[in-house]
Design an enzyme around this catalytic site. Structure first.
Site, PDB file in Angstrom:
ATOM      1  N   LYS A  49       0.816  -1.059   0.006  1.00 50.94           N
ATOM      2  CA  LYS A  49       0.002  -0.107   0.052  1.00 50.94           C
ATOM      3  C   LYS A  49       0.847   1.158   0.013  1.00 50.94           C
ATOM      4  O   LYS A  49       0.747   2.133  -0.773  1.00 50.94           O
ATOM      5  CB  LYS A  49      -0.806  -0.079   1.395  1.00 50.94           C
ATOM      6  CG  LYS A  49      -1.977  -1.247   1.303  1.00 50.94           C
ATOM      7  CD  LYS A  49      -2.897  -0.950   2.441  1.00 50.94           C
ATOM      8  CE  LYS A  49      -2.292  -1.110   3.739  1.00 50.94           C
ATOM      9  NZ  LYS A  49      -1.781  -2.365   4.413  1.00 50.94           N
TER      10      LYS A  49
ATOM     11  N   ARG B  20      -9.684   0.453   9.037  1.00 50.69           N
ATOM     12  CA  ARG B  20      -9.175  -0.801   9.132  1.00 50.69           C
ATOM     13  C   ARG B  20     -10.525  -1.553   9.996  1.00 50.69           C
ATOM     14  O   ARG B  20     -10.360  -2.572  10.405  1.00 50.69           O
ATOM     15  CB  ARG B  20      -7.774  -0.890  10.160  1.00 50.69           C
ATOM     16  CG  ARG B  20      -6.660  -1.158   9.383  1.00 50.69           C
ATOM     17  CD  ARG B  20      -5.452  -1.048  10.402  1.00 50.69           C
ATOM     18  NE  ARG B  20      -4.325  -1.810  10.063  1.00 50.69           N
ATOM     19  CZ  ARG B  20      -3.345  -0.974   9.653  1.00 50.69           C
ATOM     20  NH1 ARG B  20      -3.230   0.130   9.084  1.00 50.69           N
ATOM     21  NH2 ARG B  20      -2.201  -1.713   9.499  1.00 50.69           N
TER      22      ARG B  20
ATOM     23  N   ARG C 165      11.549  -6.245   5.093  1.00 47.56           N
ATOM     24  CA  ARG C 165      11.618  -4.949   5.268  1.00 47.56           C
ATOM     25  C   ARG C 165      11.890  -4.786   6.810  1.00 47.56           C
ATOM     26  O   ARG C 165      12.355  -3.679   7.111  1.00 47.56           O
ATOM     27  CB  ARG C 165       9.699  -4.764   5.258  1.00 47.56           C
ATOM     28  CG  ARG C 165       9.526  -3.164   5.316  1.00 47.56           C
ATOM     29  CD  ARG C 165       8.145  -3.001   4.930  1.00 47.56           C
ATOM     30  NE  ARG C 165       7.251  -2.974   6.130  1.00 47.56           N
ATOM     31  CZ  ARG C 165       5.743  -2.691   5.750  1.00 47.56           C
ATOM     32  NH1 ARG C 165       5.175  -2.038   4.983  1.00 47.56           N
ATOM     33  NH2 ARG C 165       5.115  -3.158   6.709  1.00 47.56           N
TER      34      ARG C 165
ATOM     35  N   ARG D   5      11.736  -1.633  11.935  1.00 46.68           N
ATOM     36  CA  ARG D   5      10.445  -2.043  12.643  1.00 46.68           C
ATOM     37  C   ARG D   5      10.288  -3.051  13.270  1.00 46.68           C
ATOM     38  O   ARG D   5      10.112  -4.191  12.684  1.00 46.68           O
ATOM     39  CB  ARG D   5       9.339  -1.796  11.349  1.00 46.68           C
ATOM     40  CG  ARG D   5       8.753  -0.377  11.014  1.00 46.68           C
ATOM     41  CD  ARG D   5       7.533  -0.402  10.211  1.00 46.68           C
ATOM     42  NE  ARG D   5       6.469  -1.041  10.468  1.00 46.68           N
ATOM     43  CZ  ARG D   5       5.279  -0.770   9.820  1.00 46.68           C
ATOM     44  NH1 ARG D   5       5.309  -0.292   8.585  1.00 46.68           N
ATOM     45  NH2 ARG D   5       3.886  -1.390  10.404  1.00 46.68           N
TER      46      ARG D   5
ATOM     47  N   ARG E 149      -1.136  -9.394  13.160  1.00 44.25           N
ATOM     48  CA  ARG E 149      -1.645  -8.378  12.289  1.00 44.25           C
ATOM     49  C   ARG E 149      -2.569  -8.893  11.102  1.00 44.25           C
ATOM     50  O   ARG E 149      -3.460  -8.429  10.773  1.00 44.25           O
ATOM     51  CB  ARG E 149      -0.620  -7.770  11.980  1.00 44.25           C
ATOM     52  CG  ARG E 149      -0.066  -6.527  12.921  1.00 44.25           C
ATOM     53  CD  ARG E 149       1.504  -6.273  12.419  1.00 44.25           C
ATOM     54  NE  ARG E 149       1.867  -5.391  11.467  1.00 44.25           N
ATOM     55  CZ  ARG E 149       2.963  -5.459  10.857  1.00 44.25           C
ATOM     56  NH1 ARG E 149       4.044  -6.211  11.073  1.00 44.25           N
ATOM     57  NH2 ARG E 149       3.198  -4.610   9.777  1.00 44.25           N
TER      58      ARG E 149
HETATM   59  P1  AMP Z   1       0.990   0.080   9.236  1.00 45.67           P
HETATM   60  O1  AMP Z   1       1.773   1.010   8.801  1.00 45.67           O
HETATM   61  O2  AMP Z   1      -0.311   0.536   8.496  1.00 45.67           O
HETATM   62  O3  AMP Z   1       0.975  -1.513   9.001  1.00 45.67           O
HETATM   63  O4  AMP Z   1       0.230   0.172  10.713  1.00 45.67           O
HETATM   64  C1  AMP Z   1       1.192  -0.259  11.839  1.00 45.67           C
HETATM   65  C2  AMP Z   1       0.256  -0.347  13.025  1.00 45.67           C
HETATM   66  O5  AMP Z   1      -0.256   0.931  13.318  1.00 45.67           O
HETATM   67  C3  AMP Z   1      -0.772  -1.203  13.036  1.00 45.67           C
HETATM   68  O6  AMP Z   1      -0.382  -2.526  13.253  1.00 45.67           O
HETATM   69  C4  AMP Z   1      -1.637  -0.709  14.187  1.00 45.67           C
HETATM   70  O7  AMP Z   1      -1.156  -0.974  15.435  1.00 45.67           O
HETATM   71  C5  AMP Z   1      -1.529   0.724  13.995  1.00 45.67           C
HETATM   72  N1  AMP Z   1      -2.556   1.391  12.971  1.00 45.67           N
HETATM   73  C6  AMP Z   1      -2.245   1.939  11.733  1.00 45.67           C
HETATM   74  N2  AMP Z   1      -3.541   2.371  11.327  1.00 45.67           N
HETATM   75  C7  AMP Z   1      -4.502   1.899  12.173  1.00 45.67           C
HETATM   76  C8  AMP Z   1      -5.788   2.063  11.925  1.00 45.67           C
HETATM   77  N3  AMP Z   1      -6.424   2.435  10.844  1.00 45.67           N
HETATM   78  N4  AMP Z   1      -6.524   1.472  13.115  1.00 45.67           N
HETATM   79  C9  AMP Z   1      -5.906   1.205  14.156  1.00 45.67           C
HETATM   80  N5  AMP Z   1      -4.658   0.886  14.208  1.00 45.67           N
HETATM   81  C10 AMP Z   1      -3.887   1.450  13.148  1.00 45.67           C
END
Ligand code: AMP
Length: 368
Positions: free
Chosen positions: A192, A267, A306, A312, A324
Site C-alpha cells: 500500500k 481498518r 522489510r 520496525r 496483524r
Molecule cells: P501500518 O503501517 O499500516 O502497517 O500500521 C502499523 C500499526 O499501526 C498497526 O499494526 C496498528 O497498530 C496501527 N494502526 C495503523 N493504522 C491503524 C488504524 N486505522 N486503526 C488502528 N490501528 C492502526
C-alpha cells in the site's frame, strides 16, 4: 464555485463579458439586416436569455419566434436531436436568423439547416452566442459568433446541466479537478505504502498513512505516540476513537488537497462509517477502495525482509506479523462488504513489479 446535482462548476464568464458578446452579434446583424424585417428564431431552451438580451440590443424592425430541439443529456451530446416545435409560419420570402446559445459538434445545427432548407424562406443565417471551434465538425459556416470558447462544459445564462443552472446570470465551467479520494486496502506488506507513493505523484493526491502518523508520533514522544505504542508493538489495532480523531486532523491539515489516498485507514467498520460521515460533512466522498491482493506466505517474507531494513519491530517477529493478519481478517476484511455495497470496491493483483501493479491501479482510477 457552485454545485449542480453532483458536479462542481467554477466561474467562467461574467455578466459584462457575456453582454458584450451579445451586443457584438446584434451590431453585426443590424449592419446586414437593418433595412428589412428579419425573423429571429431562438432555439429553446438554452437560448432564451440570449434572445432576450439580443432583442434589447437590436433596435430595428424584426420578428421573433422559437423552435425547440434537444440534444444534451447530462454532460455530453448524445447525438439524439429531436424537433419538438415546428418552424414558424409566414416565412415565405423572409430572412431567417437562428439564434443559438452554443454550437459544439454541430448536430443540432445540421437538423436546423435541414428543417429550414425545406421551407421557402429567402435566406437562412446562423448566429450563436458561444461557439466551440475545436469540436465543430459541421459543414455549415457559422455566420455570426459572439465568442469562441474551448471545449468545456458550461452552464448558466440559459444553459443547463440536467436542467439546473439556467437562471445563473454568469457562465460557469465544469471544474475538472473534482477530488479523487482513494482507500488503499490490503494486508500488511501488500504494498500500500509503495503504491501510494507512486499514485500520489501521478494524481496529485495527499497520502495519509495512519501507521506512518503513529510512528512519527512515537518517534517524537508525543502523547498520541505513547498511547499507540503498546498496541502497535503487539501488532494490535490502536483503539478507534484515537485513530479516527487523528485521521480527521490529518485531513483538516490539508484543506487545499486535490484528493487523498488513505493507506491503512479505515481498518474497522466503525472507522469506515466515521470516515464516510466525516467526508460527507465536508462535501467529499470516497471514490474507490482498491485492495492489493497477495498470499500470506509471500507477505510474511516481504515483511521480515522489510523489518531487517527499516528496524520496525512489528515487522521482525513472525508471530506479531501473524497477529496483524488475524486483526486484518477479523476487523478489516469485513470492509470489503461495506464498500461493495456502495459499489466502490475493486481488487488488484498485488504480485509483480511495482510498475506493473501501479498500472493495474491506474486502470481502476482512470475509469472513475
Ligand atoms: P501500518 O503501517 O499500516 O502497517 O500500521 C502499523 C500499526 O499501526 C498497526 O499494526 C496498528 O497498530 C496501527 N494502526 C495503523 N493504522 C491503524 C488504524 N486505522 N486503526 C488502528 N490501528 C492502526
Amino acid at each position: 464555485m457552485i454545485k449542480l446535482h453532483d458536479k462542481v462548476f467554477k466561474p467562467y464568464l461574467g455578466e459584462e463579458q457575456i453582454l458584450a458578446a451579445v451586443e457584438k452579434v446584434a451590431a453585426e446583424i443590424a449592419e446586414d439586416y437593418k433595412d428589412e424585417t428579419p425573423i429571429f428564431v431562438g432555439v429553446l431552451n438554452g437560448a432564451f436569455m440570449f434572445v432576450s438580451d439580443f432583442l434589447k440590443a437590436y433596435q430595428f424592425p424584426c420578428q421573433v419566434s422559437f423552435v425547440r430541439l434537444s440534444s444534451y443529456q447530462g454532460l455530453t451530446s448524445t447525438g439524439i436531436v429531436e424537433t419538438l416545435l415546428d418552424v414558424p409560419e409566414d416565412i415565405e420570402g423572409r430572412s431567417i436568423i437562428i439564434l443559438e446559445d452554443v454550437i459544439d459538434t454541430g448536430r443540432t445545427l445540421k437538423k436546423l439547416v435541414h428543417l429550414f432548407s425545406q421551407t421557402n424562406a429567402k435566406e437562412f443565417k446562423i448566429a450563436s452566442l458561444f461557439y466551440k471551434p475545436d469540436i465543430y465538425n459541421g459543414e455549415y459556416t457559422i455566420d455570426y459568433v459572439g465568442m469562441e470558447i474551448p471545449d468545456t462544459f458550461i452552464v448558466g445564462y440559459g444553459l443547463d446541466y440536467n436542467e439546473l443552472g439556467r437562471n445563473l446570470r454568469a457562465v460557469y465551467q465544469l471544474n475538472q479537478t473534482t477530488m479523487i479520494n482513494l482507500v488503499l486496502f490490503g494486508k500488511p506488506g501488500a504494498g500500500k505504502g509503495t503504491q501510494a507513493d507512486v499514485l500520489k505523484e501521478k494524481y496529485n493526491l495527499k497520502h495519509i498513512s495512519t501507521g506512518d502518523v503513529f510512528r512519527y508520533n512515537i518517534k517524537n514522544g508525543t502523547e498520541l505516540g505513547t498511547l499507540a505504542k503498546s498496541y502497535m508493538d503487539n501488532g494490535d489495532l490502536v483503539p478507534d476513537e484515537v485513530t479516527i480523531d487523528m485521521l480527521k486532523q490529518e485531513v483538516e491539515k490539508n484543506p487545499d488537497a486535490a484528493g487523498f489516498i488513505f493507506d491503512g485507514f479505515p481498518r474497522t467498520t466503525a472507522q469506515a462509517e466515521a470516515l464516510d460521515n466525516f467526508l460527507d460533512s465536508k462535501d467529499m466522498q470516497i471514490n474507490a477502495t482498491i485492495a492489493l491482493e497477495a498470499e500470506d506466505d509471500i507477505l510474511v517474507t516481504r515483511l521480515l525482509e522489510r523489518g531487517k531494513q527499516s528496524g520496525r519491530t512489528d515487522d521482525q517477529d513472525e508471530s506479531k506479523i501473524r497477529n496483524r493478519f488475524d486483526e486484518y481478517n477479523q476487523k478489516t476484511a469485513p470492509l470489503k462488504d461495506y464498500y461493495e455495497k456502495q459499489d466502490k470496491f475493486h481488487s488488484v493483483n498485488g504480485i509483480g513489479e511495482v510498475s506493473e501493479i501501479s498500472e493495474r491501479l491506474s486502470q481502476v482510477i482512470d475509469k472513475l
